[in-house]
Scaffold this motif. Structure first.
Motif, PDB file in Angstrom:
ATOM      1  N   ALA A   1       0.840  -1.196   0.000  1.00 44.70           N
ATOM      2  CA  ALA A   1       0.000   0.000   0.000  1.00 44.70           C
ATOM      3  C   ALA A   1       0.873   1.243   0.000  1.00 44.70           C
ATOM      4  CB  ALA A   1      -0.935   0.005   1.216  1.00 44.70           C
ATOM      5  N   TYR A   2       1.906   1.228   0.800  1.00 41.56           N
ATOM      6  CA  TYR A   2       2.817   2.381   0.848  1.00 41.56           C
ATOM      7  C   TYR A   2       3.530   2.554  -0.491  1.00 41.56           C
ATOM      8  CZ  TYR A   2       6.406   5.642   2.333  1.00 41.56           C
ATOM      9  OH  TYR A   2       7.215   6.746   2.426  1.00 41.56           O
ATOM     10  N   GLN A   3       4.030   1.465  -1.050  1.00 43.05           N
ATOM     11  CA  GLN A   3       4.773   1.556  -2.305  1.00 43.05           C
ATOM     12  C   GLN A   3       3.890   2.023  -3.457  1.00 43.05           C
ATOM     13  OE1 GLN A   3       7.976   1.282  -2.584  1.00 43.05           O
ATOM     14  NE2 GLN A   3       8.352   0.608  -0.495  1.00 43.05           N
ATOM     15  N   PHE A   4       2.681   1.498  -3.537  1.00 42.70           N
ATOM     16  CA  PHE A   4       1.769   1.916  -4.595  1.00 42.70           C
ATOM     17  C   PHE A   4       1.381   3.392  -4.446  1.00 42.70           C
ATOM     18  CE2 PHE A   4       0.106  -2.658  -5.245  1.00 42.70           C
ATOM     19  CZ  PHE A   4       0.963  -2.851  -6.321  1.00 42.70           C
ATOM     20  N   MET A   5       1.099   3.802  -3.207  1.00 40.81           N
ATOM     21  CA  MET A   5       0.589   5.149  -2.967  1.00 40.81           C
ATOM     22  C   MET A   5       1.675   6.216  -3.026  1.00 40.81           C
ATOM     23  SD  MET A   5      -2.650   4.784  -2.631  1.00 40.81           S
ATOM     24  CE  MET A   5      -3.055   6.430  -2.064  1.00 40.81           C
ATOM     25  N   HIS A   6       2.942   5.810  -2.899  1.00 37.87           N
ATOM     26  CA  HIS A   6       4.023   6.799  -2.847  1.00 37.87           C
ATOM     27  C   HIS A   6       4.986   6.691  -4.026  1.00 37.87           C
ATOM     28  CE1 HIS A   6       2.515   6.853   1.285  1.00 37.87           C
ATOM     29  NE2 HIS A   6       3.003   8.066   1.356  1.00 37.87           N
ATOM     30  N   TYR A   7       4.521   6.089  -5.102  1.00 39.32           N
ATOM     31  CA  TYR A   7       5.360   6.009  -6.302  1.00 39.32           C
ATOM     32  C   TYR A   7       5.810   7.388  -6.753  1.00 39.32           C
ATOM     33  CZ  TYR A   7       6.510   5.725 -11.241  1.00 39.32           C
ATOM     34  OH  TYR A   7       7.132   5.867 -12.444  1.00 39.32           O
ATOM     35  N   ASP A   8       4.893   8.357  -6.694  1.00 38.92           N
ATOM     36  CA  ASP A   8       5.210   9.702  -7.166  1.00 38.92           C
ATOM     37  C   ASP A   8       6.284  10.367  -6.321  1.00 38.92           C
ATOM     38  OD1 ASP A   8       3.418   9.737  -5.038  1.00 38.92           O
ATOM     39  OD2 ASP A   8       2.577  11.666  -5.602  1.00 38.92           O
ATOM     40  N   SER A   9       6.442   9.949  -5.064  1.00 39.75           N
ATOM     41  CA  SER A   9       7.480  10.509  -4.204  1.00 39.75           C
ATOM     42  C   SER A   9       8.858   9.986  -4.588  1.00 39.75           C
ATOM     43  CB  SER A   9       7.201  10.170  -2.735  1.00 39.75           C
ATOM     44  OG  SER A   9       5.975  10.712  -2.317  1.00 39.75           O
ATOM     45  N   ILE A  10       8.903   8.758  -5.083  1.00 44.37           N
ATOM     46  CA  ILE A  10      10.177   8.158  -5.475  1.00 44.37           C
ATOM     47  C   ILE A  10      10.661   8.712  -6.805  1.00 44.37           C
ATOM     48  CG2 ILE A  10      11.349   5.981  -6.016  1.00 44.37           C
ATOM     49  CD1 ILE A  10       9.307   4.584  -4.213  1.00 44.37           C
ATOM     50  N   PHE A  11       9.724   8.882  -7.741  1.00 44.14           N
ATOM     51  CA  PHE A  11      10.074   9.350  -9.082  1.00 44.14           C
ATOM     52  C   PHE A  11       9.488  10.737  -9.347  1.00 44.14           C
ATOM     53  CE2 PHE A  11      10.118   4.700  -9.276  1.00 44.14           C
ATOM     54  CZ  PHE A  11      11.391   4.471  -9.790  1.00 44.14           C
ATOM     55  N   ASP A  12       9.579  11.624  -8.357  1.00 44.49           N
ATOM     56  CA  ASP A  12       8.937  12.937  -8.474  1.00 44.49           C
ATOM     57  C   ASP A  12       9.619  13.859  -9.466  1.00 44.49           C
ATOM     58  OD1 ASP A  12      11.213  13.302  -6.996  1.00 44.49           O
ATOM     59  OD2 ASP A  12      10.290  14.629  -5.510  1.00 44.49           O
ATOM     60  N   GLU A  13      10.853  13.496  -9.904  1.00 45.91           N
ATOM     61  CA  GLU A  13      11.543  14.370 -10.857  1.00 45.91           C
ATOM     62  C   GLU A  13      11.142  14.088 -12.292  1.00 45.91           C
ATOM     63  OE1 GLU A  13      13.848  10.609 -10.918  1.00 45.91           O
ATOM     64  OE2 GLU A  13      12.833  11.823  -9.398  1.00 45.91           O
ATOM     65  N   VAL A  14      10.404  13.003 -12.520  1.00 49.33           N
ATOM     66  CA  VAL A  14      10.015  12.623 -13.885  1.00 49.33           C
ATOM     67  C   VAL A  14       8.772  13.393 -14.316  1.00 49.33           C
ATOM     68  CG1 VAL A  14       9.322  10.731 -15.390  1.00 49.33           C
ATOM     69  CG2 VAL A  14      10.966  10.317 -13.555  1.00 49.33           C
ATOM     70  N   THR A  15       8.880  14.116 -15.413  1.00 51.71           N
ATOM     71  CA  THR A  15       7.742  14.889 -15.907  1.00 51.71           C
ATOM     72  C   THR A  15       7.218  14.360 -17.235  1.00 51.71           C
ATOM     73  OG1 THR A  15       9.264  16.464 -16.962  1.00 51.71           O
ATOM     74  CG2 THR A  15       8.504  17.002 -14.737  1.00 51.71           C
ATOM     75  N   ASP A  16       8.027  13.573 -17.953  1.00 52.11           N
ATOM     76  CA  ASP A  16       7.598  13.014 -19.222  1.00 52.11           C
ATOM     77  C   ASP A  16       6.650  11.849 -18.964  1.00 52.11           C
ATOM     78  OD1 ASP A  16       8.180  10.778 -21.465  1.00 52.11           O
ATOM     79  OD2 ASP A  16       8.303  12.790 -22.327  1.00 52.11           O
ATOM     80  N   LEU A  17       5.409  11.960 -19.425  1.00 51.12           N
ATOM     81  CA  LEU A  17       4.387  10.965 -19.109  1.00 51.12           C
ATOM     82  C   LEU A  17       4.729   9.577 -19.638  1.00 51.12           C
ATOM     83  CD1 LEU A  17       1.031  12.888 -19.641  1.00 51.12           C
ATOM     84  CD2 LEU A  17       1.888  11.918 -17.507  1.00 51.12           C
ATOM     85  N   GLU A  18       5.205   9.503 -20.875  1.00 48.61           N
ATOM     86  CA  GLU A  18       5.507   8.203 -21.468  1.00 48.61           C
ATOM     87  C   GLU A  18       6.646   7.518 -20.722  1.00 48.61           C
ATOM     88  OE1 GLU A  18       6.599   6.228 -25.817  1.00 48.61           O
ATOM     89  OE2 GLU A  18       6.036   8.339 -25.658  1.00 48.61           O
ATOM     90  N   PHE A  19       7.683   8.284 -20.402  1.00 48.27           N
ATOM     91  CA  PHE A  19       8.809   7.724 -19.662  1.00 48.27           C
ATOM     92  C   PHE A  19       8.376   7.309 -18.257  1.00 48.27           C
ATOM     93  CE2 PHE A  19      12.660   8.153 -17.003  1.00 48.27           C
ATOM     94  CZ  PHE A  19      13.483   7.254 -17.667  1.00 48.27           C
ATOM     95  N   ASN A  20       7.507   8.107 -17.666  1.00 46.88           N
ATOM     96  CA  ASN A  20       7.006   7.806 -16.326  1.00 46.88           C
ATOM     97  C   ASN A  20       6.220   6.496 -16.323  1.00 46.88           C
ATOM     98  OD1 ASN A  20       6.744   8.612 -13.567  1.00 46.88           O
ATOM     99  ND2 ASN A  20       4.612   9.099 -13.969  1.00 46.88           N
ATOM    100  N   MET A  21       5.442   6.264 -17.379  1.00 49.03           N
ATOM    101  CA  MET A  21       4.655   5.033 -17.467  1.00 49.03           C
ATOM    102  C   MET A  21       5.577   3.822 -17.595  1.00 49.03           C
ATOM    103  SD  MET A  21       1.463   4.303 -17.284  1.00 49.03           S
ATOM    104  CE  MET A  21       1.143   2.606 -16.837  1.00 49.03           C
ATOM    105  N   LYS A  22       6.665   3.957 -18.348  1.00 48.08           N
ATOM    106  CA  LYS A  22       7.624   2.866 -18.478  1.00 48.08           C
ATOM    107  C   LYS A  22       8.261   2.565 -17.126  1.00 48.08           C
ATOM    108  CE  LYS A  22       8.863   3.692 -23.323  1.00 48.08           C
ATOM    109  NZ  LYS A  22       9.946   4.123 -24.244  1.00 48.08           N
ATOM    110  N   ASN A  23       8.619   3.617 -16.399  1.00 53.14           N
ATOM    111  CA  ASN A  23       9.190   3.445 -15.059  1.00 53.14           C
ATOM    112  C   ASN A  23       8.207   2.739 -14.130  1.00 53.14           C
ATOM    113  OD1 ASN A  23      11.792   4.346 -15.054  1.00 53.14           O
ATOM    114  ND2 ASN A  23      11.347   6.385 -14.288  1.00 53.14           N
TER     115      ASN A  23
END
Length: 209
Positions: free
Chosen positions: A169-191
């Motif tokens: 639950a923590y990992q799913f809900m806080h993905y954006d905190s780990i990869f918060d520097e990514v702004t490219d949507l397509e690259f973010n989806m691959k990550n």
């Protein structure tokens, strides 16, 4: 705070909403300037305060409107796949929902940016107010999904159920905190897909790996 049941139309309403979105996605809530919003919308303070109590009320209205648009989008685009969705394992369900969110972000980039800004406000009181105002608890729903997956033996029972629920639950809900520097949507989806694959290999029932 009492919800605004329906915002009445008024002259330059669209301009106010646009100016507010621009301001709230460019900076954090505390630094966002109501004076800038009113100035850029080219409305009087009297007009603003007739419709909104303060900056907080405007911010919450934008979040609620964004959530309504997003759920309408998701319901319209996922209804035909409900049977298929029910057969998916937990990790595939998460990816499926994330892909819908990805399509929503492409369609409504400002609402997406607004949600990203909110996720960064977790140390500010406005975050708790926003979650309560929206009347939802995404983390509770996520925990229910994980619990169901555990009971269905999708997850490795070598691990204690509550341990898996808390970690995932923590990992799913806080993905954006780990990869918060990514702004490219397509690259973010691959990550995100790599991230979920990593979690799946760690917690899935051995037969599902």
């Amino acid at each position: 705070m009492k919800k605004i049941e329906k915002l009445k139309s008024f002259e330059r309403k669209d301009e106010l909403i646009k100016a507010a979105l621009d301001e709230f996605i460019q900076t954090d809530y505390e630094k966002a300037s109501l004076n800038n919003i009113i100035k850029n919308a080219q409305i009087s303070k009297g007009t603003f305060y007739y419709h909104f109590e303060n900056k907080e009320a405007l911010y919450l209205y934008l979040l609620e409107n964004s959530a309504n648009v997003k759920w309408t989008f998701i319901n319209e685009n996922s209804g035909k796949d409900q049977e298929q969705f029910a057969k998916m394992n937990l990790f595939d369900k998460f990816i499926y929902q994330a892909e819908l969110g990805y399509e929503f972000a492409k369609r409504y980039p400002q609402y997406y940016q607004l949600s990203l800004r909110l996720s960064k406000e977790k140390n500010h009181p406005i975050y708790t107010k926003a979650i309560a105002y929206l009347g939802g608890n995404s983390e509770a729903l996520m925990r229910q999904m994980i619990d169901a997956a555990y009971e269905n033996h999708e997850l490795d029972h070598h691990f204690d159920k509550e341990f898996i629920i808390k970690v995932l639950a923590y990992q799913f809900m806080h993905y954006d905190s780990i990869f918060d520097e990514v702004t490219d949507l397509e690259f973010n989806m691959k990550n995100l897909k790599l991230y979920v694959e990593f979690l799946k290999k760690g917690f899935s029932h051995k037969g599902d790996r």
